[in-house]
Scaffold this motif. Structure first.
Motif, mmCIF file in Angstrom:
data_model
loop_
_atom_site.group_PDB
_atom_site.id
_atom_site.type_symbol
_atom_site.label_atom_id
_atom_site.label_comp_id
_atom_site.label_asym_id
_atom_site.label_seq_id
_atom_site.Cartn_x
_atom_site.Cartn_y
_atom_site.Cartn_z
ATOM 1 N N UNK A 76 0.859 -1.182 0.000
ATOM 2 C CA UNK A 76 0.000 0.000 0.000
ATOM 3 C C UNK A 76 0.899 1.237 0.000
ATOM 4 N N UNK A 77 0.354 2.358 -0.433
ATOM 5 C CA UNK A 77 1.113 3.601 -0.447
ATOM 6 C C UNK A 77 1.496 4.021 0.968
ATOM 7 N N UNK A 78 0.591 3.829 1.914
ATOM 8 C CA UNK A 78 0.878 4.191 3.304
ATOM 9 C C UNK A 78 2.053 3.389 3.845
ATOM 10 N N UNK A 79 2.090 2.085 3.550
ATOM 11 C CA UNK A 79 3.191 1.256 4.046
ATOM 12 C C UNK A 79 4.511 1.624 3.383
ATOM 13 N N UNK A 80 4.478 1.942 2.087
ATOM 14 C CA UNK A 80 5.696 2.357 1.395
ATOM 15 C C UNK A 80 6.289 3.599 2.048
ATOM 16 N N UNK A 81 5.440 4.579 2.317
ATOM 17 C CA UNK A 81 5.924 5.808 2.949
ATOM 18 C C UNK A 81 6.341 5.561 4.397
ATOM 19 N N UNK A 82 5.717 4.588 5.056
ATOM 20 C CA UNK A 82 6.127 4.235 6.412
ATOM 21 C C UNK A 82 7.532 3.640 6.403
ATOM 22 N N UNK A 83 7.815 2.740 5.475
ATOM 23 C CA UNK A 83 9.149 2.164 5.379
ATOM 24 C C UNK A 83 10.200 3.250 5.150
ATOM 25 N N UNK A 84 9.875 4.197 4.264
ATOM 26 C CA UNK A 84 10.839 5.248 3.936
ATOM 27 C C UNK A 84 11.072 6.162 5.135
ATOM 28 N N UNK A 85 10.005 6.570 5.798
ATOM 29 C CA UNK A 85 10.140 7.499 6.933
ATOM 30 C C UNK A 85 10.857 6.836 8.109
ATOM 31 N N UNK A 86 10.660 5.532 8.317
ATOM 32 C CA UNK A 86 11.298 4.811 9.423
ATOM 33 C C UNK A 86 12.646 4.215 9.010
ATOM 34 N N UNK A 87 13.033 4.414 7.732
ATOM 35 C CA UNK A 87 14.275 3.837 7.204
ATOM 36 C C UNK A 87 14.317 2.325 7.434
ATOM 37 N N UNK A 88 13.202 1.698 7.172
ATOM 38 C CA UNK A 88 13.062 0.250 7.350
ATOM 39 C C UNK A 88 13.534 -0.475 6.092
ATOM 40 N N UNK A 89 14.401 -1.467 6.264
ATOM 41 C CA UNK A 89 14.860 -2.278 5.140
ATOM 42 C C UNK A 89 13.796 -3.309 4.793
ATOM 43 N N UNK A 90 13.464 -3.403 3.498
ATOM 44 C CA UNK A 90 12.322 -4.210 3.088
ATOM 45 C C UNK A 90 12.615 -4.919 1.768
ATOM 46 N N UNK A 91 12.139 -6.156 1.664
ATOM 47 C CA UNK A 91 12.004 -6.862 0.383
ATOM 48 C C UNK A 91 10.528 -7.209 0.261
ATOM 49 N N UNK A 92 9.846 -6.602 -0.689
ATOM 50 C CA UNK A 92 8.394 -6.741 -0.776
ATOM 51 C C UNK A 92 7.977 -7.162 -2.181
ATOM 52 N N UNK A 93 7.125 -8.156 -2.251
ATOM 53 C CA UNK A 93 6.513 -8.528 -3.522
ATOM 54 C C UNK A 93 5.428 -7.513 -3.853
ATOM 55 N N UNK A 94 5.359 -7.089 -5.113
ATOM 56 C CA UNK A 94 4.396 -6.064 -5.515
ATOM 57 C C UNK A 94 3.608 -6.542 -6.722
ATOM 58 N N UNK A 95 2.452 -5.930 -6.916
ATOM 59 C CA UNK A 95 1.585 -6.284 -8.042
ATOM 60 C C UNK A 95 2.151 -5.716 -9.332
#
Length: 377
Positions: free
Chosen positions: A66-85
């Motif tokens: 979701x857009x909210x989660x993407x911006x949450x990862x960026x703001x928290x500097x969270x490292x992520x590997x995410x499958x996307x549509x």
């Protein structure tokens, strides 16, 4: 909730977090209500932080996109590997720019081992922080993959859907019965364009929806992921994301050997207690699975971790108060299982029996070997 018996039960969400290094479940959480996965990310991140887990790499599936989660990862500097549509957003733009007229995607690299085409695209994204601060995304990248075999399967599945839906539409035209729910029928026959008359009869003017067909053809064979804050090649990102398959198989142990398909509980406290016991059992079952996957002999001999456990169930320990324990001997594959797990067999349980006869006065010359006898049961 949503049980097969249609009982009016409350629905809960059970969250289990696995480690990609130890291959073990490290955290679990119970959430009330029918909460979608995309709304649980912030809560899970906060719970993990308070539990003492820091500098984590989250691996998530498309349910968390979701857009909210993407911006949450960026703001928290969270490292992520995410499958996307692949059917929407910036990923679809990349797919539309790829030329498939020759049958293979032009401009994408090829890996003979995985038989996949792949590409990586750097993206720029920024979110607003506190005050006038702007937080730039750290190494936000799209990893795009293409499978020739996957495209063939996707096209075949699409044609089967069209053929089946056409058969259903023809049956409705022939029988002439009115349709009770036009919207539901349109969703069921999603690859067709339907026309109804005033009496809600399906007319013969139906056909394939070219827009939906082209949309499925456009993304057939493609899949994608996004990485944030990581220096990984597309193939490395795919290998790390593949850990989710192991996690999913471990989680199936909860509904299989652990017997937690449905919880027969009468109170919330009983449910919490059973979930805690289930989580401990999940740790043990995951450990058994990790050893089974690493040991070549066990994988060839046993088709699953359940088979390994079943092989050891014949061992019995007899113990009475004031008496010595008696453990049945370990035989056959039970010995190999002990070796794989690093277990020491109890004294007297080895498959070879060593004589305990009292030694006589030793004779001159080379000492005789102790008498041994193979134990067969």
């Amino acid at each position: 909730g949503r049980n097969k018996e249609h009982l009016p039960l409350r629905q809960t969400v059970e969250v289990v977090v696995y480690s990609i290094t130890s291959h073990m479940p490290i955290f679990y959480l119970e959430l009330p209500g029918n909460m979608p996965d995309s709304r649980t990310v912030e809560l899970i991140m906060k719970e993990l932080e308070h539990a003492g887990f820091h500098n984590l790499i989250l691996i998530t599936d498309r349910g968390y996109e979701s857009l909210k989660n993407l911006e949450l990862y960026i703001s928290k500097k969270q490292k992520v590997i995410a499958s996307v549509r692949t059917g929407q957003g910036d990923v679809l733009k990349k797919i539309k720019a790829i030329d498939l007229s020759s049958g293979v995607p032009e401009g994408m690299s090829y890996d003979p081992k995985s038989e996949l085409f792949y590409s990586r695209y750097d993206c720029e994204y920024s979110v607003k922080g506190n005050g006038e601060n702007v937080i730039e995304a750290d190494r936000l990248r799209i990893n795009l993959y293409f499978s020739v075999e996957g495209r063939a399967h996707a096209i075949t599945a699409m044609q089967n859907d069209i053929a089946e839906q056409t058969r259903v539409a023809e049956g409705l035209v022939v029988c002439g019965d009115p349709v009770t729910d036009e919207k539901a029928l349109s969703r069921q026959l999603s690859m067709l364009t339907l026309t109804f008359d005033d009496k809600k009869h399906v007319l013969k003017k139906y056909g394939v929806d070219r827009g939906k067909r082209d949309a499925r053809l456009r993304t057939a064979g493609f899949f994608a992921s996004k990485t944030i804050g990581l220096d990984l090649t597309p193939l490395e990102a795919m290998d790390n994301y593949g850990m989710r398959d192991e996690q999913e198989k471990c989680f199936q142990l909860q509904k299989g050997p652990l017997g937690q398909d449905r919880l027969r509980c009468w109170s919330e406290s009983a449910k919490h207690g059973r979930m805690f016991i289930c989580f401990i059992g999940l740790i043990l079952a995951s450990y058994v699975r990790s050893v089974w996957e690493k040991n070549e002999y066990l994988r060839k001999k046993f088709g699953s971790t359940e088979s390994v456990l079943a092989e050891m169930r014949t061992i019995r320990c007899i113990e009475h108060k004031g008496r010595l324990k008696f453990i049945t001997p370990f035989i056959g594959d039970q010995v190999e299982i002990c070796k794989a797990f690093g277990f020491e067999m109890p004294p007297g349980c080895a498959p070879v029996y060593v004589s305990k006869s009292k030694s006589k006065t030793p004779k001159r010359g080379r000492p005789a070997k102790p008498k041994t006898e193979s134990q067969e049961f």
